[in-house]
Design an enzyme around this catalytic site. Structure first.
Site, PDB file in Angstrom:
ATOM      1  N   GLU A  82       0.685  -3.602   9.202  1.00 34.56           N
ATOM      2  CA  GLU A  82       1.662  -3.987   8.167  1.00 34.56           C
ATOM      3  C   GLU A  82       2.450  -2.768   7.688  1.00 34.56           C
ATOM      4  O   GLU A  82       1.846  -1.773   7.272  1.00 34.56           O
ATOM      5  CB  GLU A  82       0.893  -4.605   6.982  1.00 34.56           C
ATOM      6  N   LYS A 259      -6.524  -8.615  -2.254  1.00 31.71           N
ATOM      7  CA  LYS A 259      -6.060  -8.430  -0.863  1.00 31.71           C
ATOM      8  C   LYS A 259      -5.302  -7.109  -0.753  1.00 31.71           C
ATOM      9  O   LYS A 259      -5.442  -6.365   0.224  1.00 31.71           O
ATOM     10  CB  LYS A 259      -5.173  -9.609  -0.454  1.00 31.71           C
ATOM     11  N   ASP A 275     -17.517  -1.043   9.756  1.00 29.61           N
ATOM     12  CA  ASP A 275     -17.613  -2.506   9.683  1.00 29.61           C
ATOM     13  C   ASP A 275     -16.838  -3.004   8.457  1.00 29.61           C
ATOM     14  O   ASP A 275     -17.369  -3.117   7.358  1.00 29.61           O
ATOM     15  CB  ASP A 275     -19.107  -2.880   9.593  1.00 29.61           C
ATOM     16  N   HIS A 372       9.358  -3.195   1.283  1.00 31.15           N
ATOM     17  CA  HIS A 372       8.663  -3.753   2.444  1.00 31.15           C
ATOM     18  C   HIS A 372       9.666  -4.080   3.549  1.00 31.15           C
ATOM     19  O   HIS A 372       9.490  -3.698   4.699  1.00 31.15           O
ATOM     20  CB  HIS A 372       7.926  -5.013   2.003  1.00 31.15           C
TER      21      HIS A 372
HETATM   22  C1  MEV Z   1       0.638  -7.694   0.703  1.00 30.51           C
HETATM   23  O1  MEV Z   1      -0.010  -7.401   1.914  1.00 30.51           O
HETATM   24  C2  MEV Z   1      -0.208  -7.283  -0.473  1.00 30.51           C
HETATM   25  C3  MEV Z   1       0.335  -7.673  -1.861  1.00 30.51           C
HETATM   26  O2  MEV Z   1       0.590  -9.069  -1.872  1.00 30.51           O
HETATM   27  C4  MEV Z   1      -0.709  -7.305  -2.867  1.00 30.51           C
HETATM   28  C5  MEV Z   1      -0.413  -7.788  -4.280  1.00 30.51           C
HETATM   29  O3  MEV Z   1       0.311  -8.802  -4.440  1.00 30.51           O
HETATM   30  O4  MEV Z   1      -0.920  -7.153  -5.232  1.00 30.51           O
HETATM   31  C6  MEV Z   1       1.648  -7.003  -2.121  1.00 30.51           C
END
Ligand code: MEV
Length: 425
Positions: A82, A259, A275, A372
């Site tokens: 990513e 995430k 791992d 991004h």
């Molecule tokens: C994208 O890979 C991760 C985000 O969605 C994390 C977040 O929203 O805090 C940008």
């Protein structure tokens, strides 16, 4: 004195970036050969690692800069598909650096092994006899690792838990100090080895014997201050704290918040062939312990600066595992320069906090897509068929036009190729 604040690192040519990393980490020519792609995981070794082997998959690996953790500088290898993750991480580390970097603490590396005992005729009695045999069971478990015993580590304690809805079942929890290993193998070996004695003592039958991935006895805590003046001012800081309370109160947001943390942590785990599924399982189950919530916290200090913190279980190793099979993973470990699993855990927690801070700051300010998509525009140009210098030409044109899309990339590429062929005729 090593300095990970490598100015304009991202603007350097690939060869120069590798040279800077090699200088920082004292890499050998052999290590540089690995980074430059001349030596990698052989098909023969890969075939011995998994069943039904057919091939390997490539993931790009970059270096996050600017990390200062407990007063020590680190360059961080991150393997991830990513875009913008490595840039975001380096950005947050740069801000944290201005206030002394990340301050971390890791507990002893205690893993939990679980032995499920079923069909116990008298569970209350069995609980007592198992505890009375605590020393004997620990001694037995420690027969399985001379090296841990020599380090005064190994099986340290045990305790019994039981099910409320399953009256003839108990669980023996074995606490093992695994030092610098991830620990799954030794914990599972110990659990299997003492199982017959556990059956005899409890009068029941042992069913499962396996470590728990909720390694909440192997925790790492980390904090950093992000100065409000460096992140867009008081309103941005206030919004970051609001974003935290959003994650605290809304499980859908908490999942995405976490995430983002794991974007950073997993990338380092993959670069070092640790791992990452184990760390993911630990992170999310820990996040659920009081009802699923965020693994980081953000608050304002008296000056209005943002204090970010993370608490997360971290079952990672610097010895053992699959790392040794992969030349790139070995070079990644050299670049990291961590001397123990607990130092590694502290680096990982800092990366998770940095990653999360950068994401939340962007979300609470200009939005995530701006940065991004700018970085992703190169991927889009490549997917449209651009090669060499055309990748940059097309991606920067899309960024300038604020129209970053596959269809625009194809149009621009066709235009460019058409104009160039006209010129040649
Ligand atoms: C994208 O890979 C991760 C985000 O969605 C994390 C977040 O929203 O805090 C940008």
């Amino acid at each position: 004195m090593k300095n990970s604040a490598l100015k304009d690192f991202h603007k350097k040519h690939l060869k120069e970036r590798i040279r800077l990393v090699a200088d920082f980490a004292n890499l050998s020519q052999g290590d540089v050969d690995v980074l430059e792609g001349r030596r990698n995981l052989s098909l023969e070794t890969a075939e011995s690692m998994v069943e039904n082997f057919v091939t390997k998959i490539e993931i790009p690996m970059g270096i996050a800069t600017n990390f200062l953790i407990n007063g020590k500088d680190y360059l961080i290898p991150m393997a991830i598909e990513e875009p913008s993750v490595i840039a975001a991480c380096s950005y947050a580390a740069k801000i944290a650096r201005q206030s002394g970097g990340f301050t971390c603490y890791a507990s002893d590396p205690l893993m939990i092994g679980e032995i499920q005992i079923i069909d116990i005729p008298n569970p209350d009695y069995a609980r007592i006899t198992l505890m009375k045999n605590r020393e004997k069971l620990l001694e037995m478990a420690n027969e399985k690792s001379k090296s841990l015993s020599q380090m005064k580590a190994g099986a340290k304690d045990l305790y019994i838990t039981g099910y409320h809805d399953d009256q003839d079942v108990l669980v023996l929890n074995l606490l093992v100090d695994v030092r610098d290993a991830m620990g799954a193998n030794i914990v599972n070996t110990m659990c299997e080895y003492i199982a017959p004695a556990v059956e005899e003592i409890s009068g029941g039958k042992v069913n499962l014997r396996i470590l728990s991935n909720l390694s909440d006895r192997r925790m790492v805590h980390c904090s950093a201050t992000f100065k409000t003046d460096l992140i867009g001012g008081k309103e941005v800081s206030r919004r970051i704290v609001k974003a935290y309370s959003f994650a605290k109160n809304d499980i859908h947001r908490a999942a995405t918040h976490n995430k983002g943390i794991m974007n950073g942590i997993d990338a380092v785990l993959i670069a070092t062939l640790n791992d990452w599924r184990a760390v993911e399982a630990g992170a999310h189950s820990y996040a659920s312990m009081g009802g699923y919530g965020p693994l980081t916290r953000f608050a304002l200090d008296s000056k209005g600066d943002v204090i970010g913190s993370i608490s997360i279980p971290m079952a990672v190793g610097t010895v053992g595992g699959s790392m040794r099979s992969s030349p790139v993973a070995m070079v990644s470990m050299k670049i990291l320069g961590v001397g123990s699993s607990s130092e590694f855990a502290q680096v990982l927690a800092s990366v998770g906090l940095a990653q999360n801070f950068a994401a939340v700051r962007a979300l609470a300010n200009e939005g995530i897509q701006h940065g991004h998509m700018k970085l992703h525009s190169r991927n889009i140009a490549i997917a449209a068929g651009a090669k060499g210098e055309l990748v940059d030409i097309i991606s920067s044109r899309m960024v300038k036009e604020k129209n970053i899309s596959p269809s625009r990339a194809v149009e621009l590429l066709e235009q460019y190729l058409h104009n160039n062929s006209d010129r040649k005729e």
